[in-house]
Scaffold this active site. Structure first.
Site, PDB file in Angstrom:
ATOM      1  N   ARG A  56     -14.688  15.703 -14.051  1.00 22.55           N
ATOM      2  CA  ARG A  56     -13.679  15.048 -14.880  1.00 22.55           C
ATOM      3  C   ARG A  56     -13.307  13.683 -14.304  1.00 22.55           C
ATOM      4  NH1 ARG A  56      -8.933  18.479 -18.010  1.00 22.55           N
ATOM      5  NH2 ARG A  56      -9.781  17.874 -20.017  1.00 22.55           N
ATOM      6  N   PRO A  93      -1.930  27.643 -19.003  1.00 22.37           N
ATOM      7  CA  PRO A  93      -2.433  28.435 -20.138  1.00 22.37           C
ATOM      8  C   PRO A  93      -1.711  29.775 -20.281  1.00 22.37           C
ATOM      9  CG  PRO A  93      -3.928  28.608 -18.270  1.00 22.37           C
ATOM     10  CD  PRO A  93      -2.868  27.626 -17.870  1.00 22.37           C
ATOM     11  N   GLU A 101       6.309  16.399 -21.740  1.00 22.04           N
ATOM     12  CA  GLU A 101       5.574  15.403 -22.526  1.00 22.04           C
ATOM     13  C   GLU A 101       5.524  15.845 -23.993  1.00 22.04           C
ATOM     14  OE1 GLU A 101       4.505  12.301 -21.728  1.00 22.04           O
ATOM     15  OE2 GLU A 101       4.334  12.428 -23.895  1.00 22.04           O
ATOM     16  N   GLU A 150      -2.093  14.986 -29.617  1.00 16.30           N
ATOM     17  CA  GLU A 150      -3.461  14.482 -29.482  1.00 16.30           C
ATOM     18  C   GLU A 150      -3.856  13.743 -30.755  1.00 16.30           C
ATOM     19  OE1 GLU A 150      -6.195  17.431 -27.932  1.00 16.30           O
ATOM     20  OE2 GLU A 150      -4.633  18.120 -26.583  1.00 16.30           O
ATOM     21  N   LEU A 175       9.957  23.716 -25.085  1.00 13.65           N
ATOM     22  CA  LEU A 175       9.516  24.917 -25.805  1.00 13.65           C
ATOM     23  C   LEU A 175      10.148  24.954 -27.194  1.00 13.65           C
ATOM     24  CD1 LEU A 175       9.609  27.795 -23.134  1.00 13.65           C
ATOM     25  CD2 LEU A 175       7.713  26.324 -23.793  1.00 13.65           C
ATOM     26  N   ALA A 186       0.438  22.030 -45.646  1.00 15.74           N
ATOM     27  CA  ALA A 186      -0.179  23.369 -45.575  1.00 15.74           C
ATOM     28  C   ALA A 186      -1.599  23.223 -45.047  1.00 15.74           C
ATOM     29  CB  ALA A 186      -0.181  24.002 -46.949  1.00 15.74           C
ATOM     30  N   CYS A 219      -1.327  23.841 -27.491  1.00 11.57           N
ATOM     31  CA  CYS A 219       0.104  23.979 -27.172  1.00 11.57           C
ATOM     32  C   CYS A 219       0.892  24.958 -28.036  1.00 11.57           C
ATOM     33  CB  CYS A 219       0.769  22.604 -27.240  1.00 11.57           C
ATOM     34  SG  CYS A 219       0.164  21.486 -25.978  1.00 11.57           S
TER      35      CYS A 219
HETATM   36  N1  LIG Z   1      -2.621  18.542 -24.515  1.00  6.38           N
HETATM   37  C1  LIG Z   1      -1.496  18.076 -24.997  1.00  6.38           C
HETATM   38  O1  LIG Z   1      -1.497  17.408 -26.021  1.00  6.38           O
HETATM   39  C2  LIG Z   1      -0.190  18.333 -24.301  1.00  6.38           C
HETATM   40  C3  LIG Z   1       0.951  17.643 -24.740  1.00  6.38           C
HETATM   41  C4  LIG Z   1       2.158  17.875 -24.092  1.00  6.38           C
HETATM   42  C5  LIG Z   1       2.235  18.752 -23.014  1.00  6.38           C
HETATM   43  N2  LIG Z   1       1.112  19.401 -22.615  1.00  6.38           N
HETATM   44  C6  LIG Z   1       1.214  20.269 -21.420  1.00  6.38           C
HETATM   45  O2  LIG Z   1       0.722  19.509 -20.304  1.00  6.38           O
HETATM   46  C7  LIG Z   1       0.041  20.360 -19.377  1.00  6.38           C
HETATM   47  C8  LIG Z   1      -1.370  19.852 -19.157  1.00  6.38           C
HETATM   48  O3  LIG Z   1      -2.068  19.941 -20.380  1.00  6.38           O
HETATM   49  P1  LIG Z   1      -3.488  19.259 -20.584  1.00  6.38           P
HETATM   50  O4  LIG Z   1      -3.828  19.417 -22.018  1.00  6.38           O
HETATM   51  O5  LIG Z   1      -3.468  17.904 -19.975  1.00  6.38           O
HETATM   52  O6  LIG Z   1      -4.402  20.233 -19.688  1.00  6.38           O
HETATM   53  P2  LIG Z   1      -5.911  19.985 -19.243  1.00  6.38           P
HETATM   54  O7  LIG Z   1      -6.500  21.331 -19.080  1.00  6.38           O
HETATM   55  O8  LIG Z   1      -6.564  18.996 -20.139  1.00  6.38           O
HETATM   56  O9  LIG Z   1      -5.783  19.273 -17.812  1.00  6.38           O
HETATM   57  C9  LIG Z   1      -5.258  19.897 -16.685  1.00  6.38           C
HETATM   58  C10 LIG Z   1      -6.039  19.414 -15.468  1.00  6.38           C
HETATM   59  O10 LIG Z   1      -5.403  19.904 -14.292  1.00  6.38           O
HETATM   60  C11 LIG Z   1      -6.407  20.128 -13.317  1.00  6.38           C
HETATM   61  N3  LIG Z   1      -5.879  20.994 -12.272  1.00  6.38           N
HETATM   62  C12 LIG Z   1      -5.508  22.297 -12.345  1.00  6.38           C
HETATM   63  N4  LIG Z   1      -5.033  22.713 -11.163  1.00  6.38           N
HETATM   64  C13 LIG Z   1      -5.102  21.670 -10.305  1.00  6.38           C
HETATM   65  C14 LIG Z   1      -4.738  21.471  -8.958  1.00  6.38           C
HETATM   66  N5  LIG Z   1      -4.187  22.462  -8.253  1.00  6.38           N
HETATM   67  N6  LIG Z   1      -4.958  20.274  -8.390  1.00  6.38           N
HETATM   68  C15 LIG Z   1      -5.495  19.262  -9.114  1.00  6.38           C
HETATM   69  N7  LIG Z   1      -5.843  19.377 -10.414  1.00  6.38           N
HETATM   70  C16 LIG Z   1      -5.643  20.567 -10.996  1.00  6.38           C
HETATM   71  C17 LIG Z   1      -7.537  20.747 -14.102  1.00  6.38           C
HETATM   72  O11 LIG Z   1      -8.762  20.626 -13.417  1.00  6.38           O
HETATM   73  C18 LIG Z   1      -7.480  19.918 -15.392  1.00  6.38           C
HETATM   74  O12 LIG Z   1      -8.369  18.824 -15.361  1.00  6.38           O
HETATM   75  C19 LIG Z   1       0.130  21.771 -19.957  1.00  6.38           C
HETATM   76  O13 LIG Z   1       1.246  22.403 -19.406  1.00  6.38           O
HETATM   77  C20 LIG Z   1       0.353  21.508 -21.441  1.00  6.38           C
HETATM   78  O14 LIG Z   1       1.045  22.571 -22.067  1.00  6.38           O
HETATM   79  C21 LIG Z   1      -0.098  19.209 -23.205  1.00  6.38           C
HETATM   80  O1  LIG Z   2       1.975  19.447 -41.239  1.00  4.77           O
HETATM   81  C1  LIG Z   2       1.182  19.847 -40.365  1.00  4.77           C
HETATM   82  C2  LIG Z   2       1.102  19.278 -39.069  1.00  4.77           C
HETATM   83  C3  LIG Z   2       0.195  19.795 -38.158  1.00  4.77           C
HETATM   84  N1  LIG Z   2      -0.616  20.820 -38.506  1.00  4.77           N
HETATM   85  C4  LIG Z   2      -1.565  21.378 -37.510  1.00  4.77           C
HETATM   86  O2  LIG Z   2      -0.841  21.712 -36.344  1.00  4.77           O
HETATM   87  C5  LIG Z   2      -1.659  21.592 -35.189  1.00  4.77           C
HETATM   88  C6  LIG Z   2      -0.979  20.764 -34.107  1.00  4.77           C
HETATM   89  O3  LIG Z   2      -0.887  19.430 -34.543  1.00  4.77           O
HETATM   90  P1  LIG Z   2      -0.057  18.314 -33.741  1.00  4.77           P
HETATM   91  O4  LIG Z   2       1.288  18.831 -33.451  1.00  4.77           O
HETATM   92  O5  LIG Z   2      -0.157  17.075 -34.510  1.00  4.77           O
HETATM   93  O6  LIG Z   2      -0.946  18.134 -32.414  1.00  4.77           O
HETATM   94  P2  LIG Z   2      -0.741  18.581 -30.898  1.00  4.77           P
HETATM   95  O7  LIG Z   2      -1.574  17.651 -30.095  1.00  4.77           O
HETATM   96  O8  LIG Z   2      -0.978  20.047 -30.760  1.00  4.77           O
HETATM   97  O9  LIG Z   2       0.780  18.245 -30.547  1.00  4.77           O
HETATM   98  C7  LIG Z   2       1.802  19.236 -30.467  1.00  4.77           C
HETATM   99  O10 LIG Z   2       1.780  19.872 -29.212  1.00  4.77           O
HETATM  100  C8  LIG Z   2       1.937  18.964 -28.086  1.00  4.77           C
HETATM  101  C9  LIG Z   2       1.764  19.789 -26.838  1.00  4.77           C
HETATM  102  O11 LIG Z   2       2.921  20.403 -26.439  1.00  4.77           O
HETATM  103  C10 LIG Z   2       3.296  18.292 -28.198  1.00  4.77           C
HETATM  104  O12 LIG Z   2       3.472  17.415 -27.107  1.00  4.77           O
HETATM  105  C11 LIG Z   2       3.383  17.539 -29.530  1.00  4.77           C
HETATM  106  O13 LIG Z   2       4.679  16.959 -29.659  1.00  4.77           O
HETATM  107  C12 LIG Z   2       3.132  18.516 -30.661  1.00  4.77           C
HETATM  108  O14 LIG Z   2       3.120  17.823 -31.911  1.00  4.77           O
HETATM  109  C13 LIG Z   2      -2.975  20.975 -35.679  1.00  4.77           C
HETATM  110  O15 LIG Z   2      -3.939  21.988 -35.844  1.00  4.77           O
HETATM  111  C14 LIG Z   2      -2.602  20.375 -37.020  1.00  4.77           C
HETATM  112  O16 LIG Z   2      -3.691  20.306 -37.911  1.00  4.77           O
HETATM  113  C15 LIG Z   2      -0.557  21.388 -39.777  1.00  4.77           C
HETATM  114  O17 LIG Z   2      -1.267  22.331 -40.094  1.00  4.77           O
HETATM  115  N2  LIG Z   2       0.344  20.873 -40.666  1.00  4.77           N
END
Ligand SMILES: NC(=O)c1ccc[n+]([C@@H]2O[C@H](COP(=O)([O-])OP(=O)(O)OC[C@H]3O[C@@H](n4cnc5c(N)ncnc54)[C@H](O)[C@@H]3O)[C@@H](O)[C@H]2O)c1
Ligand SMILES: O=c1ccn([C@@H]2O[C@H](COP(=O)(O)OP(=O)(O)O[C@H]3O[C@H](CO)[C@@H](O)[C@H](O)[C@H]3O)[C@@H](O)[C@H]2O)c(=O)[nH]1
Length: 481
Positions: free
Chosen positions: A40, A91, A160, A164, A220, A267, A275
């Site tokens: 990565r 996770p 955060e 995405e 949450l 819908a 998440c």
């Molecule tokens: N993906 C999102 O859109 C999103 C948005 C908001 C919050 N979050 C939260 O943020 C957190 C991270 O999510 P993500 O999607 O970035 O996960 P991810 O799986 O993409 O990335 C996590 C990274 O952490 C690394 N890692 C794990 N243990 C480690 C360690 N001990 N030392 C160094 N590296 C280590 C892994 O190798 C991995 O690359 C989660 O708690 C998730 O719920 C995710």
């Molecule tokens: O009206 C809607 C909006 C979204 N979706 C679906 O819902 C899922 C999640 O979408 P979205 O929330 O846009 O993307 P995420 O990247 O999962 O982001 C959510 O999850 C993140 C991780 O916690 C948070 O940080 C963000 O605020 C929160 O929007 C996807 O499958 C979308 O297609 C629908 O079906 N209908």
């Protein structure tokens, strides 16, 4: 404490983009993103970043090597930084106590232990990962139990909210930045230090501070409310299909009420992504642990309706295709959990494909951003579907474009709302499909009347739309008034 060097543990979907934006907006700070996964990190240092996110390339390239670094040297980065983000994955636990619901905090805990072992100076440790309420307390306990003389720790919660596909825009212009800290002078000093970083580009009034537990629960709660809206509109879509109401019209009608608002009312085939399900289940587990079974059951229903929506959609495909899809070919357009991302975690497309594969369907899959290996890996997560190792490759074909996927198929299924799917040449597609040709629009992105005119049988989420009904609606027949 003044902050000059920032370390972020976890170079994933959150750590990578978040710290790239911090480096971009704070040129005087040195930001190092570390990860235990060398592949990565190598990708972050290459021309092909490990994640696809609009505008991410530009941001990374503008500061990488200047004040933004990606490294596997976790210890060195911990040693140097005054402020450390923990941004590792949390996770759903797949073993032991809370299996299938609780968040697995082992990666967060191992970061806390590593910091305690390595640090030679005081640190602000920022919980960026999504965690259950009181996780900051556990981190604090681990740090304090291993503290060395002269070192002080402050643990903050800074969840955060980026989504995405729009991560860079969300980070550059957030609705709010949330910082939770201890209600002590040291705690508030740490809150101010992190606030100062964000103030480089986020207006002060958008930076909300509160106690640590409120901050943890707010993350949450935000995801639970968002997921609940989708399950609510999807529950309405089931009523619409039976009654003849149109879910888009219902969403528009309720969305104009300023108290409800018009966002997140689309819908769909169910929410996906890493998440929503994880965080709602995490909340359910928390409620159960707090002896609040009614509250737990309430939030559990959000996930149940999502599962129901996915199953309902695949059942509809099977029913419309004359109650069998065995040996029929179905083209799946879109595999990512939403458009503008290559991420497939918990994508509804996985579940829908697996339902169809259970019935012996052949599926042709096209997604503009998801790699073949990822799709095959996701589909093989339920090995019991395939009676021999070759069966997956026999039943699944990954296609280079939508036209190839649709050729000689019985049905076309839209699983992800990629813009390009709305602009395909459906006349050409129709001419190469087997007849009767079906389209199932799981994302409400196509022009259904044009498809009907071309001769397709069209089925959409939340709307009863058959060729005959459409004709009656669009061309009032003599005597119908
Ligand atoms: N993906 C999102 O859109 C999103 C948005 C908001 C919050 N979050 C939260 O943020 C957190 C991270 O999510 P993500 O999607 O970035 O996960 P991810 O799986 O993409 O990335 C996590 C990274 O952490 C690394 N890692 C794990 N243990 C480690 C360690 N001990 N030392 C160094 N590296 C280590 C892994 O190798 C991995 O690359 C989660 O708690 C998730 O719920 C995710
Ligand atoms: O009206 C809607 C909006 C979204 N979706 C679906 O819902 C899922 C999640 O979408 P979205 O929330 O846009 O993307 P995420 O990247 O999962 O982001 C959510 O999850 C993140 C991780 O916690 C948070 O940080 C963000 O605020 C929160 O929007 C996807 O499958 C979308 O297609 C629908 O079906 N209908």
């Amino acid at each position: 404490m003044s902050v000059k060097k920032i370390c972020c543990i976890g170079a994933g979907y959150v750590g990578g983009p978040t710290c790239s934006v911090i480096a971009y907006k704070c040129p005087e700070l040195q930001v190092t993103v570390v990860d235990v996964n060398p592949q990565r990190i190598a990708q972050w240092n290459s021309d092909e970043l490990p994640i696809f996110e609009p505008s991410l390339d530009e941001v990374v390239k503008s500061c990488r090597g200047r004040n933004l670094f990606f490294s596997t040297d976790v210890d060195q980065a911990i040693l140097e930084a005054e402020l450390i983000f923990i941004s590792v994955n949390t996770p759903t636990k797949n073993y032991g106590l809370g299996k299938g619901r609780a968040a697995d905090l082992k990666f967060v805990e191992s970061c806390a232990r590593r910091i305690a072992e390595i640090a030679k100076s005081s640190k602000i440790v920022v919980e960026k990962s999504t965690v259950p309420v009181k996780a900051a307390e556990s981190i604090t306990n681990i740090l304090k139990a291993n503290v060395k003389p002269g070192i002080k720790y402050q643990v903050l919660s800074n969840p955060e909210f980026l989504a995405e596909g729009t991560a860079i825009g969300d980070l550059l212009n957030p609705d709010r930045v949330l910082i939770g800290g201890e209600q002590t002078s040291e705690g508030q000093e740490a809150v101010s230090a992190l606030g100062w970083v964000y103030q480089h580009w986020v207006p002060r009034e958008k930076i909300i501070t509160m106690n640590t537990w409120s901050s943890e629960l707010s993350k949450l709660a935000a995801n639970a409310f968002l997921a609940q809206r989708i399950s609510s509109i999807n529950a309405m879509s089931a009523i619409c299909e039976v009654t003849g109401a149109d879910v888009s019209e219902v969403a528009h009608a309720i969305g104009t009420d300023s108290r409800i608002g018009n966002k997140f009312l689309k819908a769909s085939i169910g929410f996906g992504g890493s998440c929503f399900q994880k965080d709602v289940l995490n909340l359910v587990y928390l409620c159960e642990c707090l002896n609040l079974p009614e509250v737990a059951a309430y939030w559990q229903k959000v996930v149940d309706i999502n599962d129901y929506q996915r199953r309902r959609f695949s059942n509809q495909i099977i029913q419309r295709l004359f109650n069998t899809v065995t040996s029929k070919t179905i083209a799946i357009l879109g595999f990512a959990f939403k458009k503008d991302t290559g991420d497939t975690r918990e994508s509804s497309a996985i579940y829908i494909c697996q339902h169809l594969l259970e019935e012996g369907a052949h599926i042709n899959i096209y997604d503009p951003k998801v790699k073949k290996e990822q799709i095959l890996k996701d589909l093989s997560s339920r090995p019991e579907i395939f009676d021999s190792p070759d069966r997956l490759n026999e039943l699944v074909t990954i296609c280079p474009d939508a036209y190839t996927a649709a050729a000689d198929s019985h049905a076309l299924v839209i699983c992800t709302e990629w813009d390009e799917f709305a602009n395909l040449d459906y006349k050409k597609i129709y001419s190469h499909m087997l007849k009767p040709a079906f389209v199932f629009d799981g994302r409400l992105i196509l022009d259904h009347n044009s498809l009907l005119d071309l001769g397709f049988h069209v089925e959409v989420i939340g709307k009863r739309l058959t060729r005959d009904i459409s004709r009656v609606v669009r061309t009032p027949a003599a005597g119908s008034t």
